[in-house]
Enzyme design. Structure first.
Site, PDB file in Angstrom:
ATOM      1  N   HIS A 174      46.316 167.632  36.839  1.00  0.00           N
ATOM      2  CA  HIS A 174      46.399 166.768  38.024  1.00  0.00           C
ATOM      3  C   HIS A 174      47.732 166.042  38.122  1.00  0.00           C
ATOM      4  CE1 HIS A 174      45.488 162.869  35.968  1.00  0.00           C
ATOM      5  NE2 HIS A 174      44.667 163.585  35.216  1.00  0.00           N
ATOM      6  N   ASP A 214      48.356 162.991  39.780  1.00  0.00           N
ATOM      7  CA  ASP A 214      48.403 161.526  39.869  1.00  0.00           C
ATOM      8  C   ASP A 214      48.299 160.868  38.504  1.00  0.00           C
ATOM      9  OD1 ASP A 214      45.671 162.408  39.738  1.00  0.00           O
ATOM     10  OD2 ASP A 214      45.017 160.410  40.344  1.00  0.00           O
ATOM     11  N   ASP A 239      49.101 161.595  31.095  1.00  0.00           N
ATOM     12  CA  ASP A 239      47.892 161.960  31.821  1.00  0.00           C
ATOM     13  C   ASP A 239      48.231 162.062  33.306  1.00  0.00           C
ATOM     14  OD1 ASP A 239      45.328 162.233  32.825  1.00  0.00           O
ATOM     15  OD2 ASP A 239      44.740 160.173  32.401  1.00  0.00           O
ATOM     16  N   GLU A 263      42.989 162.713  40.926  1.00  0.00           N
ATOM     17  CA  GLU A 263      41.940 162.880  39.914  1.00  0.00           C
ATOM     18  C   GLU A 263      41.465 161.538  39.395  1.00  0.00           C
ATOM     19  OE1 GLU A 263      40.222 163.203  35.868  1.00  0.00           O
ATOM     20  OE2 GLU A 263      42.070 162.194  36.462  1.00  0.00           O
ATOM     21  N   GLU A 264      42.389 160.603  39.233  1.00  0.00           N
ATOM     22  CA  GLU A 264      42.047 159.319  38.615  1.00  0.00           C
ATOM     23  C   GLU A 264      41.051 158.504  39.448  1.00  0.00           C
ATOM     24  OE1 GLU A 264      42.756 158.657  35.703  1.00  0.00           O
ATOM     25  OE2 GLU A 264      44.534 159.805  35.167  1.00  0.00           O
ATOM     26  N   ASP A 300      43.377 168.079  30.471  1.00  0.00           N
ATOM     27  CA  ASP A 300      43.429 166.631  30.657  1.00  0.00           C
ATOM     28  C   ASP A 300      43.447 165.980  29.277  1.00  0.00           C
ATOM     29  OD1 ASP A 300      43.339 164.142  31.974  1.00  0.00           O
ATOM     30  OD2 ASP A 300      41.965 164.905  33.485  1.00  0.00           O
ATOM     31  N   HIS A 318      46.795 155.740  30.084  1.00  0.00           N
ATOM     32  CA  HIS A 318      46.553 154.716  31.114  1.00  0.00           C
ATOM     33  C   HIS A 318      47.180 153.369  30.799  1.00  0.00           C
ATOM     34  CE1 HIS A 318      42.782 156.811  33.027  1.00  0.00           C
ATOM     35  NE2 HIS A 318      43.767 157.659  32.764  1.00  0.00           N
TER      36      HIS A 318
END
Length: 421
Positions: free
Chosen positions: A87, A89, A149, A183-184, A206, A388
């Site tokens: 992904h 984002d 990520d 995705e987040e 991921d 994150h």
């Protein structure tokens, strides 16, 4: 097998750093597709990079903001099409002006990420750092996330594609690759038009360490609660005031005290209050519900509904409004119907000498929604850690291991395809 030659190290590292510098933070409050313009910018960069390395079948679809690339089979054997997904984002954390730092031949000690702001990546807090001695460790400057990520997943896929194109002696069936937004916040794969992703099964790359396989995820729901209070002067409040803050606190207190993320692990589910804004007159409370077990998941939702019903009964008119929505469901039941998908990965991990760790993924991935669309999709790994936040890191070597794994899965699958629809 893809090796750790300098050319591939340079390629994957430069790709990752380029991608990390693009602000692709998604925005839950936006209704645009995708929710932020940086994701479009990165999608188009990835599109051009795929063309640059020689992929002929690659398109960007503005309707769902997915880039989909395909490699045709280079053998006459009838091999089931397989796919890989990453992904675009990043999570809800500062991502503007990301400044990747490469720490060559990392010595396993504390790292000063930002001397001026005294931001230090400490081994005492993150002991896994010791596992990366001698490697090329990549971090941010501590004021933003890095974007491992899932930009590590994107860079790893492109490196695997480059390797396959440069080594046509590796025979493979049809392979497709997808790179999508949001995705987040759980929206991108919901919109993904999988009719252009012509595979029978796939893997997301991921979060996770090399050797991890996540073929189960939570069942997930979100509760939005609005509470209407009555605000009057406290001196005249007797029999009149209804304090929305108090009602919100009552709801929280009636949830199981030990069923929270900080007290749960493995297959244990939880309730999590993610947002709480309140005055006497109005309170807004957001709660997420997670459980691997379908019956326990339903019971958790029913408990919250009962709490709201019981509290409303003390008033002449309902003061509490509950909006409860399912978000995604455990992929485990579907993956179990296709054991080959797991067996293929485990065989490759064994060949690569990776320490295998099969465990439930305590979150959700694009694989939840893509599985629901008829393409069984467990999660592998992208090789990074501390996702994150400002302490995210990945090594060039870990990303190359991810690329190796993709190549070997494609190769092994071509030699021993046993997929049954």
């Amino acid at each position: 097998m893809l090796d750790l030659t300098e050319s591939y190290q340079t390629f994957i590292e430069q790709l990752f750093i380029k991608y990390a510098k693009v602000n692709t933070r998604s925005d839950e409050n936006s209704q645009a597709v995708p929710t932020t313009p940086g994701q479009v910018a990165l999608a188009k960069i990835v599109l051009q990079d795929l063309k640059r390395i020689g992929v002929e079948d690659v398109v960007y679809d503005p309707k769902d903001s997915y880039v989909v690339a395909s490699l045709p089979a280079n053998t006459t054997a009838d091999i089931t099409p397989v796919g890989f997904i990453a992904h675009l984002d990043t999570a809800d954390f500062p991502a503007e002006n990301v400044l990747p730092q490469v720490h060559e031949n990392y010595d396993g000690q504390d790292l000063v990420l930002n001397e001026e702001k005294k931001i230090v990546l400490r081994v005492s807090e993150f002991p896994n750092l010791r596992n990366y001695r001698g490697q090329r460790l990549i971090t941010s400057d501590g004021t933003t996330l890095l974007g491992v990520d899932d930009k590590a997943g994107i860079a790893s896929i492109l490196t695997a594609v480059k390797y396959l194109l440069e080594h046509p002696a590796i025979k493979h069936g049809p392979v497709s690759f997808a790179f999508g937004p949001d995705e987040e916040i759980g929206r991108g794969a919901k919109r993904f038009d999988v009719s252009k992703f012509k595979v029978k099964f796939a893997y997301t790359l991921d979060n996770g360490l090399p050797g991890q396989l996540e073929n189960e995820t939570f069942n997930a729901a979100q509760a939005k609660i609005k509470i209407k209070g009555t605000s009057v002067h406290p001196g005249n409040a007797f029999g009149l005031m209804v304090n929305a803050i108090t009602l919100a606190n009552q709801i929280i207190s009636l949830l199981p005290a030990d069923e929270v993320p900080e007290k749960s692990c493995g297959h244990q589910g939880f309730f999590l209050v993610t947002d709480f804004k309140a005055t006497i007159a109005q309170a807004d409370l957001n709660i997420i519900i997670r459980d691997f077990d379908q019956q326990k998941f339903v019971a958790k939702k029913e408990l919250l509904q009962q709490i709201v019903t019981d509290l409303n009964q003390q008033f002449e008119r309902p003061r509490i409004k509950l909006e409860l929505k399912d978000q995604y469901f455990n992929i485990g039941d579907v993956i179990q119907q296709h054991p080959y998908i797991t067996e293929l990965v485990l065989n490759v991990y064994h060949k690569l000498g990776l320490k295998t760790q099969i465990h439930p993924f305590r979150g959700g991935t694009d694989g939840n929604f893509i599985t629901a669309k008829g393409i069984p999709t467990p999660n592998l790994f992208n090789g990074g850690e501390n996702f994150h936040g400002p302490y995210e890191f990945v090594t060039t070597e870990a990303m190359l291991t991810t690329s190796k794994t993709v190549v070997e899965i494609i190769k092994e699958h071509a030699q021993n395809d046993r997929f049954e629809a």
